[in-house]
Motif scaffolding. Structure first.
Motif, PDB file in Angstrom:
ATOM      1  N   ASN A  60      -3.072  19.050 -15.269  1.00 13.13           N
ATOM      2  CA  ASN A  60      -2.890  17.850 -16.064  1.00 13.13           C
ATOM      3  C   ASN A  60      -2.825  16.585 -15.197  1.00 13.13           C
ATOM      4  OD1 ASN A  60      -2.284  16.198 -18.245  1.00 13.13           O
ATOM      5  ND2 ASN A  60      -0.102  16.665 -18.152  1.00 13.13           N
ATOM      6  N   GLN A  61      -3.715  15.623 -15.469  1.00 10.73           N
ATOM      7  CA  GLN A  61      -3.666  14.322 -14.791  1.00 10.73           C
ATOM      8  C   GLN A  61      -3.271  13.264 -15.801  1.00 10.73           C
ATOM      9  OE1 GLN A  61      -7.010  13.068 -12.548  1.00 10.73           O
ATOM     10  NE2 GLN A  61      -7.022  14.866 -11.244  1.00 10.73           N
ATOM     11  N   ARG A  62      -2.460  12.311 -15.344  1.00 11.53           N
ATOM     12  CA  ARG A  62      -2.013  11.248 -16.238  1.00 11.53           C
ATOM     13  C   ARG A  62      -1.611  10.013 -15.441  1.00 11.53           C
ATOM     14  NH1 ARG A  62       1.569  15.002 -15.215  1.00 11.53           N
ATOM     15  NH2 ARG A  62       3.735  14.520 -14.811  1.00 11.53           N
ATOM     16  N   PRO A  63      -1.710   8.837 -16.041  1.00  8.49           N
ATOM     17  CA  PRO A  63      -1.217   7.628 -15.374  1.00  8.49           C
ATOM     18  C   PRO A  63       0.292   7.533 -15.557  1.00  8.49           C
ATOM     19  CG  PRO A  63      -2.260   7.049 -17.443  1.00  8.49           C
ATOM     20  CD  PRO A  63      -2.423   8.538 -17.274  1.00  8.49           C
ATOM     21  N   ILE A  64       0.964   6.914 -14.596  1.00 14.73           N
ATOM     22  CA  ILE A  64       2.413   6.749 -14.680  1.00 14.73           C
ATOM     23  C   ILE A  64       2.810   5.444 -13.995  1.00 14.73           C
ATOM     24  CG2 ILE A  64       2.920   8.053 -12.580  1.00 14.73           C
ATOM     25  CD1 ILE A  64       5.370   9.203 -14.108  1.00 14.73           C
ATOM     26  N   GLN A  65       3.843   4.813 -14.514  1.00 18.18           N
ATOM     27  CA  GLN A  65       4.358   3.582 -13.909  1.00 18.18           C
ATOM     28  C   GLN A  65       4.954   3.899 -12.532  1.00 18.18           C
ATOM     29  OE1 GLN A  65       4.408   0.372 -15.098  1.00 18.18           O
ATOM     30  NE2 GLN A  65       3.219   1.013 -16.878  1.00 18.18           N
ATOM     31  N   THR A  66       4.702   3.041 -11.559  1.00 16.95           N
ATOM     32  CA  THR A  66       5.217   3.280 -10.211  1.00 16.95           C
ATOM     33  C   THR A  66       6.745   3.241 -10.165  1.00 16.95           C
ATOM     34  OG1 THR A  66       4.984   0.928  -9.684  1.00 16.95           O
ATOM     35  CG2 THR A  66       3.158   2.384  -9.083  1.00 16.95           C
ATOM     36  N   SER A  67       7.359   2.513 -11.074  1.00 17.56           N
ATOM     37  CA  SER A  67       8.820   2.438 -11.098  1.00 17.56           C
ATOM     38  C   SER A  67       9.450   3.737 -11.604  1.00 17.56           C
ATOM     39  CB  SER A  67       9.276   1.279 -11.977  1.00 17.56           C
ATOM     40  OG  SER A  67       8.828   1.464 -13.307  1.00 17.56           O
ATOM     41  N   ARG A  68       8.646   4.663 -12.145  1.00 14.30           N
ATOM     42  CA  ARG A  68       9.150   5.915 -12.687  1.00 14.30           C
ATOM     43  C   ARG A  68       8.940   7.100 -11.762  1.00 14.30           C
ATOM     44  NH1 ARG A  68      11.448   6.089 -17.376  1.00 14.30           N
ATOM     45  NH2 ARG A  68      11.111   4.431 -18.855  1.00 14.30           N
ATOM     46  N   LEU A  69       8.612   6.844 -10.504  1.00 13.07           N
ATOM     47  CA  LEU A  69       8.468   7.951  -9.563  1.00 13.07           C
ATOM     48  C   LEU A  69       9.077   7.600  -8.216  1.00 13.07           C
ATOM     49  CD1 LEU A  69       5.896   7.344  -7.429  1.00 13.07           C
ATOM     50  CD2 LEU A  69       4.618   7.834  -9.459  1.00 13.07           C
ATOM     51  N   THR A  70       9.421   8.643  -7.486  1.00 12.40           N
ATOM     52  CA  THR A  70       9.993   8.513  -6.145  1.00 12.40           C
ATOM     53  C   THR A  70       9.217   9.432  -5.219  1.00 12.40           C
ATOM     54  OG1 THR A  70      12.168   8.144  -7.134  1.00 12.40           O
ATOM     55  CG2 THR A  70      12.111   8.708  -4.801  1.00 12.40           C
ATOM     56  N   MET A  71       8.685   8.890  -4.144  1.00 14.80           N
ATOM     57  CA  MET A  71       7.901   9.700  -3.209  1.00 14.80           C
ATOM     58  C   MET A  71       8.795  10.712  -2.496  1.00 14.80           C
ATOM     59  SD  MET A  71       4.827   8.870  -3.643  1.00 14.80           S
ATOM     60  CE  MET A  71       4.062   9.804  -2.342  1.00 14.80           C
ATOM     61  N   VAL A  72       8.275  11.934  -2.325  1.00 14.45           N
ATOM     62  CA  VAL A  72       8.994  13.009  -1.646  1.00 14.45           C
ATOM     63  C   VAL A  72       8.376  13.247  -0.272  1.00 14.45           C
ATOM     64  CG1 VAL A  72       9.628  15.451  -1.748  1.00 14.45           C
ATOM     65  CG2 VAL A  72       9.609  14.081  -3.835  1.00 14.45           C
ATOM     66  N   THR A  73       7.039  13.331  -0.220  1.00 13.34           N
ATOM     67  CA  THR A  73       6.345  13.492   1.065  1.00 13.34           C
ATOM     68  C   THR A  73       5.082  12.638   1.087  1.00 13.34           C
ATOM     69  OG1 THR A  73       4.996  15.365   0.336  1.00 13.34           O
ATOM     70  CG2 THR A  73       7.099  15.889   1.385  1.00 13.34           C
ATOM     71  N   ARG A  74       4.671  12.267   2.294  1.00 12.17           N
ATOM     72  CA  ARG A  74       3.405  11.581   2.514  1.00 12.17           C
ATOM     73  C   ARG A  74       2.294  12.629   2.551  1.00 12.17           C
ATOM     74  NH1 ARG A  74       3.423   8.280   7.608  1.00 12.17           N
ATOM     75  NH2 ARG A  74       1.624   7.337   6.611  1.00 12.17           N
ATOM     76  N   ASP A  86       0.504  13.672   4.916  1.00 10.57           N
ATOM     77  CA  ASP A  86       0.583  14.529   6.111  1.00 10.57           C
ATOM     78  C   ASP A  86       1.840  15.388   6.135  1.00 10.57           C
ATOM     79  OD1 ASP A  86       2.556  12.679   6.696  1.00 10.57           O
ATOM     80  OD2 ASP A  86       1.601  11.907   8.508  1.00 10.57           O
ATOM     81  N   GLY A  87       2.669  15.308   5.094  1.00 13.05           N
ATOM     82  CA  GLY A  87       3.874  16.130   5.004  1.00 13.05           C
ATOM     83  C   GLY A  87       5.128  15.476   5.544  1.00 13.05           C
ATOM     84  N   SER A  88       5.002  14.300   6.148  1.00 10.02           N
ATOM     85  CA  SER A  88       6.170  13.616   6.697  1.00 10.02           C
ATOM     86  C   SER A  88       6.944  12.892   5.587  1.00 10.02           C
ATOM     87  CB  SER A  88       5.745  12.631   7.788  1.00 10.02           C
ATOM     88  OG  SER A  88       4.892  11.640   7.248  1.00 10.02           O
ATOM     89  N   ALA A  89       8.084  12.324   5.943  1.00  7.37           N
ATOM     90  CA  ALA A  89       8.933  11.623   4.983  1.00  7.37           C
ATOM     91  C   ALA A  89       8.267  10.325   4.526  1.00  7.37           C
ATOM     92  CB  ALA A  89      10.276  11.310   5.622  1.00  7.37           C
ATOM     93  N   PRO A  90       8.540   9.869   3.303  1.00  5.11           N
ATOM     94  CA  PRO A  90       7.988   8.606   2.806  1.00  5.11           C
ATOM     95  C   PRO A  90       8.385   7.439   3.712  1.00  5.11           C
ATOM     96  CG  PRO A  90       9.031   9.809   1.031  1.00  5.11           C
ATOM     97  CD  PRO A  90       9.373  10.528   2.301  1.00  5.11           C
ATOM     98  N   THR A  91       7.600   6.374   3.702  1.00  8.44           N
ATOM     99  CA  THR A  91       7.835   5.265   4.619  1.00  8.44           C
ATOM    100  C   THR A  91       7.725   3.912   3.925  1.00  8.44           C
ATOM    101  OG1 THR A  91       7.138   4.276   6.703  1.00  8.44           O
ATOM    102  CG2 THR A  91       5.397   5.151   5.315  1.00  8.44           C
ATOM    103  N   LYS A  92       8.399   2.928   4.512  1.00 10.20           N
ATOM    104  CA  LYS A  92       8.260   1.533   4.111  1.00 10.20           C
ATOM    105  C   LYS A  92       7.413   0.777   5.128  1.00 10.20           C
ATOM    106  CE  LYS A  92      12.570   0.968   1.544  1.00 10.20           C
ATOM    107  NZ  LYS A  92      13.798   0.193   1.406  1.00 10.20           N
ATOM    108  N   SER A  93       6.980   1.460   6.196  1.00 13.08           N
ATOM    109  CA  SER A  93       6.263   0.828   7.300  1.00 13.08           C
ATOM    110  C   SER A  93       4.788   0.587   6.969  1.00 13.08           C
ATOM    111  CB  SER A  93       6.348   1.699   8.553  1.00 13.08           C
ATOM    112  OG  SER A  93       5.477   1.221   9.551  1.00 13.08           O
TER     113      SER A  93
END
Length: 131
Positions: A70-84, A86-93
């Motif tokens: 299932n693919q669907r659009p979602i608001q960015t404010s309704r999700l939280t990144m878990v991994t990038r 490449d498998g590393s932690a999400p970044t603000k950089s």
């Protein structure tokens, strides 16, 4: 200019690729202000995890269930990144995100965005749909 001259000039001069200018609207952020990257895994508010397929706008992204269904659009404010991707932690950089984009652009296996352009690629996360 004949190809012979162009090839001779290319052998003499070294060209360097310049970075593309940063466009903020192409880089949406999650509920915690971290970058949302295509290929990364996100936690969806209300329960569940999904893989980010692509950015639709600054405030919406296309996500897919982890099984690729299932693919669907979602608001960015309704999700939280878990991994990038490449498998590393999400970044603000911004630098880390630009480095990842350059690595992907330099990959000779990268397609042109056509759905079935990577059929048979063992690293492909999507399988080709019959028909």
């Amino acid at each position: 200019m004949p190809n012979r001259i162009v090839n001779a000039l290319a052998a003499v001069f070294e060209t360097k690729r310049t970075r593309r200018p940063w466009r903020e609207e192409l880089h949406p952020r999650d509920s915690k202000g971290r970058f949302i990257e295509a290929g990364g895994v996100a936690r969806i508010w209300g329960g569940g995890f999904a893989r980010v397929v692509r950015a639709l706008s600054q405030t919406k992204v296309q996500v897919s269930d982890l099984d690729g269904g299932n693919q669907r659009p979602i608001q960015t404010s309704r999700l939280t990144m878990v991994t990038r991707p490449d498998g590393s932690a999400p970044t603000k950089s911004k630098d880390k995100v630009q480095a990842e984009e350059e690595r992907r652009d330099a990959d000779p296996r990268r397609g042109n965005g056509v759905d079935a352009d990577d059929n048979g690629d063992p690293d492909s996360r999507r399988s080709a749909r019959p028909g």
